[in-house]
Design a protein around this motif. Structure first.
Motif, short mmCIF file in Angstrom:
data_model
loop_
_atom_site.label_atom_id
_atom_site.label_comp_id
_atom_site.label_asym_id
_atom_site.label_seq_id
_atom_site.Cartn_x
_atom_site.Cartn_y
_atom_site.Cartn_z
N VAL C 222 0.99 -1.35 0.06
CA VAL C 222 -0.05 0.01 0.10
C VAL C 222 0.74 1.26 0.01
O VAL C 222 1.75 1.50 0.87
CB VAL C 222 -0.95 -0.01 1.28
CG1 VAL C 222 -1.95 1.27 1.28
CG2 VAL C 222 -1.76 -1.25 1.16
N VAL C 223 0.68 2.21 -0.96
CA VAL C 223 1.21 3.17 -0.99
C VAL C 223 0.79 4.43 -0.34
O VAL C 223 1.40 5.22 0.44
CB VAL C 223 1.70 4.04 -2.46
CG1 VAL C 223 1.88 5.36 -2.55
CG2 VAL C 223 2.43 2.73 -3.31
N GLU C 224 -0.52 4.22 -0.67
CA GLU C 224 -1.35 5.45 0.11
C GLU C 224 -2.69 4.98 0.26
O GLU C 224 -3.24 4.37 -0.58
CB GLU C 224 -1.15 6.92 -0.69
CG GLU C 224 -1.07 8.05 -0.06
CD GLU C 224 -1.04 9.47 -1.09
OE1 GLU C 224 -0.07 9.44 -1.84
OE2 GLU C 224 -1.97 10.08 -0.93
N VAL C 225 -3.50 5.78 1.07
CA VAL C 225 -4.91 5.57 1.14
C VAL C 225 -5.59 7.00 1.33
O VAL C 225 -5.11 7.57 2.08
CB VAL C 225 -5.48 4.76 2.37
CG1 VAL C 225 -6.94 4.58 2.26
CG2 VAL C 225 -4.79 3.38 2.42
N LEU C 226 -6.49 7.20 0.39
CA LEU C 226 -7.12 8.51 0.28
C LEU C 226 -8.41 8.63 0.74
O LEU C 226 -9.26 7.75 0.18
CB LEU C 226 -6.77 9.54 -1.20
CG LEU C 226 -5.27 9.55 -1.67
CD1 LEU C 226 -5.30 8.65 -2.82
CD2 LEU C 226 -5.02 10.98 -1.62
N ASP C 227 -8.80 9.59 1.47
CA ASP C 227 -10.31 9.71 1.78
C ASP C 227 -10.93 10.52 0.52
O ASP C 227 -10.35 11.56 0.09
CB ASP C 227 -10.58 10.46 3.04
CG ASP C 227 -10.10 9.59 4.12
OD1 ASP C 227 -9.78 9.85 5.32
OD2 ASP C 227 -10.53 8.45 4.27
N VAL C 228 -12.04 10.04 0.17
CA VAL C 228 -12.93 10.91 -0.87
C VAL C 228 -14.13 11.54 -0.31
O VAL C 228 -14.86 10.95 -0.05
CB VAL C 228 -13.28 10.00 -1.83
CG1 VAL C 228 -14.11 10.47 -2.97
CG2 VAL C 228 -12.24 9.24 -2.53
#
Lengths: 268, 256, 280
Positions: C222-228
């Motif tokens: 996992v590189v990044e987790v973004l909230d939308v």
């Protein structure tokens, strides 16, 4: 606990080859047991050891090789006759839709007719001669060649031909760079299939009529009561068929290595 | 040439075929060879023999043997082929053996068959079944091996049992291949029916054919040839009909 | 981390996958950890070949991972669990061509004892994807978009809790894709499912998700987790005109390309080991 996955044993090439040999071995064992325990009458079925011995002995006789030669000759000439008729016919049908439309019903009607039905007729005309073999082999092979030539002819479709014309190719270049590569796959495949059929047909006719060759050798051995020899000859017939298949498949692969039918993932 | 219409093609088909038949008719009526029989006479004799002089004595037994041998080949072939396809070990074991057996000319199997089983019906049915089973086995096994992984994954994802997967997924998916094998086998079946009767026959169309030839009853011989030819055509046609019904989904979606 | 006592829909813990091969093994997935909550819509994006499909197969139980585990609705899975449904990209190979639409959709319900209930479920599923009246058609008779709808209907028929979608709209044209995207969103709202979408289409990921998980190239982690944080309900025109949409797009793109991006890290899923001891 990490679950390490190795390539499943069964998919390894070496394992497959080993299993295949094992299978053949098992078959021989079953055969041998069937004879020993008299499950089949030992007079009628020779044990594998005897057959093997006879086979090796046969390989040293000139009679066998001349028989094989006769069979191959008969097959080859019959094939040539079939080619002389079938290839032009099929190609024309493939190239010109009108010809296809005109001849299709006749071809489709004649195709399912078993060539064997003409044996009595052929005997009446040519008797017990090699011509009968040629005739029946030709009848057996011709439809395969017609079909493959048909595909070859179709491959030379308008787009291909127009492209070649716009490139202003010389006739020689045209044939070499466009026609040959385009039709090659079908011709080579057709040859392989037709040759296999021709071989089988030749042996069959020889067996039924008594014209010299492997087929008649089988009958001779049977009539003389030399059963191990008979079985050995049958095995040789099978091996000959496999040999032809292997050789021509290899040729096919080599000649067509650029063609998409040889790319991994396709059926043939 | 896209200026050619289907109507022209249809006309050509009918016209040329009629012309060919017409030429044949002409030739057979004019030829002086004893082998060439006037077509009218051929057809009359054909009708006489098969309806019904020799119907029960020859036609029926032939068809019975053909049907039995073929049916056995299909049943065993599909079962065996499914087994081979689903068990890779089994397949690796038997593949070279089966390939070898298939390479032997069917006719060459006739002498041993006669020696072991005699010249009766058993031999005939057996040899048809024995020769016809292999194309079906190989095609079925190949069909199973080529089965789409996505389809199997989907079936597993939806919790189908092994048996359900076999019945609902593997078998239908393999059907096109099975039919391809069955078609090849049909050709062999007819061939062997004829040959086994030619060589060692007391009854049957093939037996009738050879006896007519030996007695120089040429019209009778032609009648037998025509019947066998028709049999080939009709069987193939029926097969195609059946194929179209069973695997309609494959043919319609452009398969083959 | 069941901190509020409620079990998560889906947890991926320490997942890795190594393929054996003829010429040495391939590490497809290095290590993945993330958590999806109930009724969340999460997309997984990443560069081509990073193992997204492998991930889905491991999550759905179709493939065994080399290490780590997947927990669905509280229990660890080793084979496809009944609470989970999956829709593949290639509908022509996942729908069964010898079965009618109706029979295809009915397939997952074969085992159910409730015959009439099942029939209703099938009819309802077909209707909800807009294919009422096509029950007796065969797949080859339908267009690509319609076939994919059948696949979706089949996935819905038994009311899964978790729906996995493997690049489901990659094989259809843009117009159809927009329709299908909205269909899935509508169905999620209606049925309250948790959805995990694997896609290579960034726009799609941003449009549909609550959160986006960005994977690295192979071997993936996992590189990044973004909230939308886009407003719901989404709209193909309105939502895509928002400046936030464009910003998120750029974020995701940057993350995929591996450029150091803005710090919009989600709190519930990263390559950190904190809190994982409690799972083991």
């Amino acid at each position: 606990m990490p679950h390490v996955e190795r390539l499943p044993l069964i998919e390894r090439k070496s394992v497959q080859i080993l299993l295949g040999l094992l299978g053949l071995l098992l078959a021989l064992v079953v055969w041998d047991l069937a004879v020993r325990t008299e499950f089949v009458n030992p007079i009628d079925v020779s044990p594998p050891a005897d057959v093997a011995e006879e086979l090796i002995a046969l390989l040293g006789t000139s009679a066998l090789w001349s028989d094989i030669l006769e069979t191959l000759k008969g097959a080859a000439i019959g094939l040539l006759v079939a080619a002389a008729i079938g290839i032009p016919l099929g190609t024309l049908m493939g190239l010109i839709p009108a010809v296809n439309a005109a001849l299709r019903p006749t071809v489709e009607f004649l195709r399912p007719v078993p060539g064997i039905t003409l044996i009595p007729l052929a005997i009446l005309i040519w008797g017990q001669s090699i011509t009968t073999v040629w005739f029946l082999v030709a009848v057996g092979c011709v439809w395969t060649l017609v079909i493959q030539s048909f595909y070859a002819g179709q491959a030379m479709d308008e787009v291909t031909l127009d492209t070649a014309r716009t490139l202003r190719l010389t006739r020689r270049r045209f044939i070499w760079s466009v026609v040959l590569p385009g039709t090659m796959p079908y011709l080579v495949t057709g040859l392989r299939i037709a040759l296999t059929i021709a071989l089988i047909a030749a042996i069959s006719v020889e067996l039924l009529i008594g014209v010299p060759g492997l087929g008649s050798a089988i009958v001779e051995a049977q009539n003389a009561g030399r059963l191990p020899e008979m079985y050995a000859l049958i095995v040789i017939s099978g091996l000959l068929g496999i040999l032809i298949q292997v050789v021509f498949s290899a040729i096919e692969k080599h000649v067509l290595r650029w063609h998409e039918s040889q790319r991994p993932g396709s059926g043939q | 040439m896209n200026s050619e219409t289907p109507i022209l093609h249809r006309a050509l088909a009918i016209g040329v075929t009629t012309a060919i038949v017409g030429l044949l008719w002409l030739y057979t009526s004019q030829s002086s060879s004893y082998l060439v029989v006037d077509m009218g006479e051929m057809l009359t004799r054909f009708r006489e023999i098969w309806f019904f002089e020799r119907f029960t004595s020859d036609f029926v037994p032939s068809i019975e043997r053909l049907a039995m041998g073929y049916a056995l080949a299909v049943v065993f072939g599909v079962a065996f082929g499914l087994g081979l396809g689903m068990l890779p070990a089994f397949r690796a074991l038997l593949m070279p053996l089966v390939s070898f057996l298939r390479a032997i000319p069917p006719v060459a199997m006739l002498p041993p068959a006669i020696i072991i089983l005699g010249i009766g019906n058993t031999m005939r049915v057996f040899i048809i079944a024995f020769i016809c089973v292999w194309p079906i086995v190989l095609n079925t096994a190949d069909g199973v091996a080529e089965l789409d992984r996505t389809m199997l994954s989907t079936a597993r994802a939806y919790g189908l049992s092994r048996w359900e997967r076999l019945r609902l997924i593997v078998l239908p998916a393999t059907m096109p291949r099975i039919f391809a094998g069955m078609r090849t086998s049909l050709t062999f079946a007819l061939l062997l029916m004829i040959i086994s009767e030619l060589v060692a026959g007391t009854s049957g169309i093939g037996a009738f054919l050879i006896s007519a030839q030996q007695r120089f009853q040429i019209p009778d011989m032609w009648a037998a040839i025509i019947l066998l030819g028709l049999l080939g055509i009709v069987l193939n046609y029926l097969f195609t009909l059946m194929e179209r019904r069973v695997i309609h989904w494959h043919i319609r979606s452009g398969g083959k | 981390m069941a901190s509020n006592g409620q079990e998560h829909s889906l947890e991926v813990v320490g997942l890795s996958k190594v393929y054996p091969g003829r010429h040495g093994s391939t590490e497809a997935i290095a290590r993945l950890d993330f958590i999806i909550d109930d009724q969340e819509f999460v997309s997984v994006v990443g560069p081509s070949g990073c193992g997204k499909t492998t991930l889905l197969k491991c999550i759905s139980g179709l493939m065994r991972s080399s290490s780590g585990k997947v927990v669905v609705a509280g229990h660890e899975i080793t084979e496809p669990p009944p609470e989970l449904a999956i829709v593949f990209q290639d509908y022509s190979r996942s729908l069964f061509p010898w079965m009618t639409v109706g029979k295809n959709v009915f397939l997952p319900l074969r085992r159910s004892k409730d015959k009439s209930g099942s029939k209703d479920a099938v009819a309802h599923a077909i209707e909800s994807v807009g294919l009422a009246g096509f029950e007796d058609h065969y797949p080859w008779q339908l267009s690509g978009g319609m076939q994919q709808r059948v696949a979706i209907a089949r996935a819905l028929a038994y009311r899964p809790r978790v729906l996995l979608l493997d690049e489901p709209f990659a094989s259809v044209d843009a117009q159809t894709r927009a329709d299908l995207e909205d269909l899935v969103l509508k169905l999620q709202a209606e049925l309250g499912m948790t959805i995990l979408l694997v896609t290579h289409d960034i726009d799609e990921a941003v449009y549909m998700s609550d959160r986006i998980v960005v994977l690295s190239p192979r071997p993936s982690s996992v590189v990044e987790v973004l909230d939308v944080n886009l407003p719901s309900p989404r709209d193909q025109i309105e939502t895509k005109q928002l400046s936030e949409f464009g910003r998120l797009r750029a974020e995701v793109y940057r993350a995929i390309k591996g450029e150091p991006g803005a710090a919009a890290q989600g709190s519930r899923g990263s390559a950190q080991t904190e809190g994982l001891q409690s799972q083991v």
